[in-house]
Design a protein around this motif. Sequence first.
Motif, PDB file in Angstrom:
ATOM      1  N   GLN A  94       6.766  42.869 -91.363  1.00  0.00           N
ATOM      2  CA  GLN A  94       6.597  42.583 -92.784  1.00  0.00           C
ATOM      3  C   GLN A  94       7.522  43.471 -93.612  1.00  0.00           C
ATOM      4  OE1 GLN A  94       4.197  40.433 -94.726  1.00  0.00           O
ATOM      5  NE2 GLN A  94       5.808  41.030 -96.162  1.00  0.00           N
TER       6      GLN A  94
ATOM      7  N   GLY B  97       8.057  32.690 -86.381  1.00  0.00           N
ATOM      8  CA  GLY B  97       7.672  32.560 -87.779  1.00  0.00           C
ATOM      9  C   GLY B  97       8.661  33.272 -88.674  1.00  0.00           C
TER      10      GLY B  97
ATOM     11  N   GLY C 108       9.288  33.711 -93.154  1.00  0.00           N
ATOM     12  CA  GLY C 108       8.908  33.276 -94.489  1.00  0.00           C
ATOM     13  C   GLY C 108       8.969  34.387 -95.512  1.00  0.00           C
TER      14      GLY C 108
ATOM     15  N   TYR D 125       2.570  38.093 -95.146  1.00  0.00           N
ATOM     16  CA  TYR D 125       2.125  37.243 -94.033  1.00  0.00           C
ATOM     17  C   TYR D 125       0.615  37.090 -94.057  1.00  0.00           C
ATOM     18  CZ  TYR D 125       1.202  35.643 -89.276  1.00  0.00           C
ATOM     19  OH  TYR D 125       0.756  34.941 -88.184  1.00  0.00           O
ATOM     20  N   ASP D 126       0.159  35.847 -93.969  1.00  0.00           N
ATOM     21  CA  ASP D 126      -1.266  35.547 -93.919  1.00  0.00           C
ATOM     22  C   ASP D 126      -1.613  35.139 -92.488  1.00  0.00           C
ATOM     23  OD1 ASP D 126      -3.729  33.959 -93.913  1.00  0.00           O
ATOM     24  OD2 ASP D 126      -3.624  34.080 -96.101  1.00  0.00           O
TER      25      ASP D 126
ATOM     26  N   ARG E 189      -3.287  31.360 -92.630  1.00  0.00           N
ATOM     27  CA  ARG E 189      -2.447  30.281 -93.166  1.00  0.00           C
ATOM     28  C   ARG E 189      -1.114  30.186 -92.426  1.00  0.00           C
ATOM     29  NH1 ARG E 189      -0.825  32.264 -98.376  1.00  0.00           N
ATOM     30  NH2 ARG E 189       0.842  33.235 -97.159  1.00  0.00           N
ATOM     31  N   ASP E 190      -0.418  31.329 -92.256  1.00  0.00           N
ATOM     32  CA  ASP E 190       0.929  31.297 -91.690  1.00  0.00           C
ATOM     33  C   ASP E 190       0.927  31.133 -90.181  1.00  0.00           C
ATOM     34  OD1 ASP E 190       2.175  31.589 -94.204  1.00  0.00           O
ATOM     35  OD2 ASP E 190       1.832  33.741 -94.158  1.00  0.00           O
TER      36      ASP E 190
ATOM     37  N   LYS F   3       1.702  27.724 -88.911  1.00  0.00           N
ATOM     38  CA  LYS F   3       3.069  27.236 -89.052  1.00  0.00           C
ATOM     39  C   LYS F   3       3.997  27.729 -87.943  1.00  0.00           C
ATOM     40  CE  LYS F   3       2.553  27.715 -94.096  1.00  0.00           C
ATOM     41  NZ  LYS F   3       3.101  28.413 -95.278  1.00  0.00           N
TER      42      LYS F   3
ATOM     43  N   TYR G 242       8.815  38.129 -94.138  1.00  0.00           N
ATOM     44  CA  TYR G 242       8.364  38.552 -92.824  1.00  0.00           C
ATOM     45  C   TYR G 242       9.008  37.697 -91.743  1.00  0.00           C
ATOM     46  CZ  TYR G 242       5.524  34.331 -93.141  1.00  0.00           C
ATOM     47  OH  TYR G 242       5.136  33.025 -93.273  1.00  0.00           O
TER      48      TYR G 242
END
Length: 550
Positions: free
Chosen positions: A423, A446, A448, A452-453, A456-457, A460, A479
């Motif tokens: 992060q 990952g 994004g 970072y969640d 939720r993330d 994905k 992150y």
Amino acid sequence: MDHRLHGIQAFLVLVLFSSIASAAIVEHVFHVENVFVKPLCNEQMIPTVNGTLPGPTINVREGDTLVVHVINNSTYNITIHWHGVFQLKSSWMDGANMITQCPIQPSNNFTYRFDITGQEGTLLWHAHVVNLRATLHGALIIRPRSGRPYPFPKPFKEVPLIFQQWWDLDVGLLNLRPAPLSDAYLINGIAGDSYACSKNRMFNLKVVQGKTYLLRIINAALNTHLFFKIANHNVTVVALDAVYTTPYVTDVMVLTPGQTVDALFTADQSTGLYHMSISPYTSAHGIPVPANNPINGLIVYEGATSSSPASPLMPEMNDVATAHRFSSNITGLVGGPHWKPVPRHVDEKMFVTMGLERLSMQEAYFYNISGVYTDDFPNHPPRKFDYANFKVQTDNDFKMMFPERKTSAKILKYNSAVEMVVQNTGIISAESHPMHLHGFNFYVVGYGFGNYDPIRDARKLNLVNPQLRNTIGVPPGGYVVLRFIANNPGVWMFHCHMDAHLPYGIMMAFIVQNGPTPETTLPPPPSNLPQCTRDPKIYDSPKANVDLSY
């Protein structure tokens, strides 16, 4: 039945013999020495390998053994890191200063010897002591074993392109904090027509119309991400960090320090001259930044008569969207050479934030010597906060800008599957950090912006065809989620590849424990490994149990 068994055995023997026969021992001598060079207006004395900038290109095939004799005739302590090489069963050869070895001191020498297996493409070698990789670096090109094709059409020619930073000052001054801004960027050691003292010097690539070239691109810059474009041409990316990708067509790319890209370039435009240009990408705010002048090389079509090259329109220096689009859209080549599926089960989960000795760590680990490092690197930061939007509002916030300085490592069981969320934070300044892992590639599952969640993330994550890299730019205020299998015993650095950030602590180490067999056990160090001390308590006992605490 017996005949079939004999046939299978004969086939296996043939395959084994073919594999052995196709491997070779590739040997080089690196003379590290101080020489005078003049890319710009002032002549500077710099450390080089074999007197050239960049240094020599090493060409090997997958399966070869590389032997490099380093003779240090410079005035600096030296190690050579083979950036991106797995170093399976040869972690002592990684060249990470004070992690896997003490440096090669002036008037001394050391031989690196290791096998290159399970990877193909473009990597680099560079010094791993303070800022010396600014001038001590070169290409490491790994081609497929003899008789095995590329997973793309064979190019007409292969061309290394090495991007560099240049300072018109003594290399020793690069240790100043903050690091001084560079005076120029170079393409294959040449500054090009953007600078007054190199107007008539530019790297030229002569091409034949209709032919396709494999560009092996390396960002060897010390502290700067770089955009790259060729006027009026697209390229097709086919590998990142010596891992094949699904072909990706683009007119622009971005490389963080330490990253490599293999791209196919077809000379499919009208006969003429075309600039290939690099320019800095910086996502930081409120800190000094380099000049944004494009640095040019030249594509010269055979038979070209024009004297005015076409020039590309380069992205703005802070074009985060363009950088993100290139970095996040490329996928791995599932089923390609050396591809392995992403680990679905995870044994170790880590959430790591970042912002702005007398013995190597690996020797301390091998000889069971205490006082050099601790093994208590946490799986989570000690305090939760709004990582991406950090602002100093309290005394505790201010203290977070000056964390405790210590050498700690994360212990990993052999063959464990590791997931690491890295992060980025807004501490000091939100900017992209190129994080490099020694000894492994990692899947970038990952990628994004924001915090970072984990619920939720996590939905994905790309567990099908992610990029597989050794260096990744963690986006500003964002992150990355990484996964790798800890199947390589030893001590391995994980650090930001912008040298200016290392003194601020953006680094850690993993210690991968031994596996159950001799083949999965860290071997003893070579007898001629450079030493920082000749303390017999350390080196004359297989498990010394010495305490070097101060």
